[in-house]
Design an enzyme around this catalytic site. Structure first.
Site, PDB file in Angstrom:
ATOM      1  N   ASP A 184       0.756  -1.311   0.017  1.00  0.00           N
ATOM      2  CA  ASP A 184      -0.031   0.072  -0.004  1.00  0.00           C
ATOM      3  C   ASP A 184       0.753   1.245   0.036  1.00  0.00           C
ATOM      4  OD1 ASP A 184      -3.174   0.719   0.788  1.00  0.00           O
ATOM      5  OD2 ASP A 184      -1.636   2.171   1.401  1.00  0.00           O
ATOM      6  N   ILE A 185       0.548   2.285  -0.891  1.00  0.00           N
ATOM      7  CA  ILE A 185       1.368   3.486  -1.051  1.00  0.00           C
ATOM      8  C   ILE A 185       0.901   4.447   0.299  1.00  0.00           C
ATOM      9  CG2 ILE A 185       1.960   5.546  -2.256  1.00  0.00           C
ATOM     10  CD1 ILE A 185       1.019   3.901  -4.875  1.00  0.00           C
ATOM     11  N   ASN A 192      -2.410  12.766  -3.933  1.00  0.00           N
ATOM     12  CA  ASN A 192      -3.596  13.521  -4.605  1.00  0.00           C
ATOM     13  C   ASN A 192      -3.779  14.979  -4.333  1.00  0.00           C
ATOM     14  OD1 ASN A 192      -4.218  11.549  -6.304  1.00  0.00           O
ATOM     15  ND2 ASN A 192      -5.681  10.563  -4.680  1.00  0.00           N
ATOM     16  N   ASP A 201      -2.608   9.676 -10.414  1.00  0.00           N
ATOM     17  CA  ASP A 201      -2.816   8.448 -11.334  1.00  0.00           C
ATOM     18  C   ASP A 201      -1.577   8.400 -12.084  1.00  0.00           C
ATOM     19  OD1 ASP A 201      -5.393   8.168 -11.007  1.00  0.00           O
ATOM     20  OD2 ASP A 201      -6.247   8.818 -12.697  1.00  0.00           O
ATOM     21  N   GLU A 227      -4.977   2.389  -3.913  1.00  0.00           N
ATOM     22  CA  GLU A 227      -3.582   2.431  -4.065  1.00  0.00           C
ATOM     23  C   GLU A 227      -2.926   1.219  -3.325  1.00  0.00           C
ATOM     24  OE1 GLU A 227      -5.188   2.866  -0.909  1.00  0.00           O
ATOM     25  OE2 GLU A 227      -3.532   3.815  -0.135  1.00  0.00           O
TER      26      GLU A 227
HETATM   27  N1  LIG Z   1      -5.334   9.396  -8.160  1.00  0.00           N
HETATM   28  C1  LIG Z   1      -5.826   8.424  -7.667  1.00  0.00           C
HETATM   29  N2  LIG Z   1      -6.112   8.263  -6.272  1.00  0.00           N
HETATM   30  C2  LIG Z   1      -6.758   7.405  -5.976  1.00  0.00           C
HETATM   31  C3  LIG Z   1      -7.189   6.372  -6.912  1.00  0.00           C
HETATM   32  N3  LIG Z   1      -7.940   5.323  -6.068  1.00  0.00           N
HETATM   33  C4  LIG Z   1      -7.964   5.844  -4.623  1.00  0.00           C
HETATM   34  N4  LIG Z   1      -7.163   7.162  -4.754  1.00  0.00           N
HETATM   35  C5  LIG Z   1      -6.939   7.833  -3.576  1.00  0.00           C
HETATM   36  O1  LIG Z   1      -6.102   7.217  -2.558  1.00  0.00           O
HETATM   37  C6  LIG Z   1      -6.309   7.744  -1.359  1.00  0.00           C
HETATM   38  C7  LIG Z   1      -6.289   6.888  -0.322  1.00  0.00           C
HETATM   39  O2  LIG Z   1      -6.096   7.356   0.884  1.00  0.00           O
HETATM   40  P1  LIG Z   1      -6.218   6.708   2.534  1.00  0.00           P
HETATM   41  O3  LIG Z   1      -6.983   5.317   2.355  1.00  0.00           O
HETATM   42  O4  LIG Z   1      -6.657   7.575   3.145  1.00  0.00           O
HETATM   43  O5  LIG Z   1      -4.760   6.287   2.674  1.00  0.00           O
HETATM   44  P2  LIG Z   1      -3.535   7.053   2.509  1.00  0.00           P
HETATM   45  O6  LIG Z   1      -3.609   8.659   2.274  1.00  0.00           O
HETATM   46  O7  LIG Z   1      -2.618   6.510   1.630  1.00  0.00           O
HETATM   47  O8  LIG Z   1      -2.890   6.572   3.896  1.00  0.00           O
HETATM   48  P3  LIG Z   1      -2.229   5.409   4.445  1.00  0.00           P
HETATM   49  O9  LIG Z   1      -2.469   4.370   3.731  1.00  0.00           O
HETATM   50  O10 LIG Z   1      -2.839   5.395   5.822  1.00  0.00           O
HETATM   51  O11 LIG Z   1      -0.650   5.624   4.542  1.00  0.00           O
HETATM   52  C8  LIG Z   1      -7.480   8.482  -1.252  1.00  0.00           C
HETATM   53  O12 LIG Z   1      -7.366   9.821  -1.426  1.00  0.00           O
HETATM   54  C9  LIG Z   1      -8.234   8.057  -2.689  1.00  0.00           C
HETATM   55  O13 LIG Z   1      -8.971   9.024  -3.050  1.00  0.00           O
HETATM   56  C10 LIG Z   1      -7.033   6.245  -8.216  1.00  0.00           C
HETATM   57  O14 LIG Z   1      -7.338   5.405  -9.134  1.00  0.00           O
HETATM   58  N5  LIG Z   1      -6.273   7.504  -8.645  1.00  0.00           N
END
Ligand SMILES: Nc1nc2c(ncn2[C@@H]2O[C@H](COP(=O)(O)OP(=O)(O)OP(=O)(O)O)[C@@H](O)[C@H]2O)c(=O)[nH]1
Length: 307
Positions: A184-185, A192, A201, A227
């Protein structure tokens, strides 16, 4: 009243055979061509005049040497010919498909007569074969589409489920090691927020491609959520999986990601949960559950970690 056979039946048949799009040839007991039409001769890449009176083995050898007519894929022609003779002499009637260097396909029927003569007939099935190939290509294309994540080009969740099922069944059956990484990123929401959804993306795409290159061909990387990614690692023990996960984590941490041509490289980090098949596991769900728990723990202990 029954009509008698016309005296010129042979001439009628031969006229029809000569203009037919199909091929026909007769081979005698000495394996020499005693009659053929032009399409039959073209199977050997030659003319009627040239084929008539020749041994079929010599015509085939010539086709193989000159790469004309029938496609013969072998480095050892004599061995190939011996196998063919065996195949054809076993049965009174043989049917097979054959393709030519000019792209044509024939469905061949070979009849061994009691007299020792052999009649070989071939129907041109090129159009059928081309349609079949186009259908197979279209099917493959659709298969790729339904199994590929459109943004990143790696496997999607549907494909992950299929591969997980296959690999888990195989590992259990053959008692082989199998590991799973859930990746997981970190702080992707902030990415974003800073670079916009399009920037996010681009990073997702480059991350997936970079990560994929760090894995073996037999491993499969899938995007199973926004992600969140998984890597199925067949034939991989727990210790090896940890090393692989650590290598991916370290490489990603130092890889600069670009969202535009002018921006400077962006650094991202990832957290990885690792699990390995253990006795009693019956499906990948159990590995996923443990890896996901480990991922949660990696996130809670500061991120940019393998657990
Ligand atoms: N650009 C883009 N963003 C995405 C996509 N799918 C999900 N996201 C974003 O990924 C983010 C995931 O955020 P969170 O689940 O809060 O997790 P995080 O900010 O990575 O924090 P941690 O996982 O706790 O480190 C959200 O802002 C989603 O909108 C996608 O296909 N494209």
């Amino acid at each position: 009243m029954q009509k008698s056979t016309p005296a010129n039946l042979e001439a009628i048949l031969i006229e029809g055979i000569e203009i037919s799009p199909n091929c026909l040839g007769v081979i005698n007991s000495d394996k020499e061509v005693i009659y053929c039409n032009q399409h039959f001769a073209s199977i050997f890449g030659t003319t009627v005049q040239n084929a008539t009176g020749k041994k079929s083995a010599d015509l085939l050898r010539n086709a193989w040497e000159t790469k004309q007519g029938v496609i013969i894929n072998t480095d050892n022609f004599e061995q190939w010919l011996a196998n063919l003779h065996k195949l054809h002499s076993d049965k009174a009637l043989n049917q097979y498909e054959t393709d030519l260097t000019d792209g044509r396909w024939f469905k061949m029927t070979r009849i061994n007569l009691d007299s020792g003569n052999t009649i070989i007939m071939g129907v041109d099935i090129t159009e059928l074969k081309n349609a079949q190939k186009a259908l197979e290509d279209a099917h493959q294309h659709i298969e790729n589409l339904v199994n590929t994540d459109q943004l990143t080009g790696v496997h999607n969740r549907r494909s992950y489920n299929q591969i997980a099922k296959q690999e888990c069944a195989r590992a259990i059956r053959f008692n082989q090691p199998l590991s799973l990484l859930v990746i997981d990123i970190d702080y992707f929401k902030a990415i974003n927020d800073n670079y916009g959804h399009i920037g996010g993306d681009k990073i997702l795409k480059e991350f997936a491609q970079t990560c994929d290159k760090l894995l073996r061909l037999s491993d499969s990387l899938s995007r199973i959520g926004g992600e969140e990614f998984t890597a199925i690692l067949p034939m991989t023990s727990q210790d090896e999986a940890k090393l692989i996960a650590e290598r991916i984590r370290a490489q990603i941490a130092q890889h600069p990601f670009y969202v535009s041509q002018t921006c400077k490289g962006i650094n991202i980090t990832i957290s990885i949960g690792c699990s390995t098949l253990v006795e009693g596991d019956t499906s990948m769900n159990e590995l996923f559950f443990r890896a996901d728990k480990a991922l949660y723990s990696a996130k809670n202990s500061g991120r940019n970690k393998v657990q």
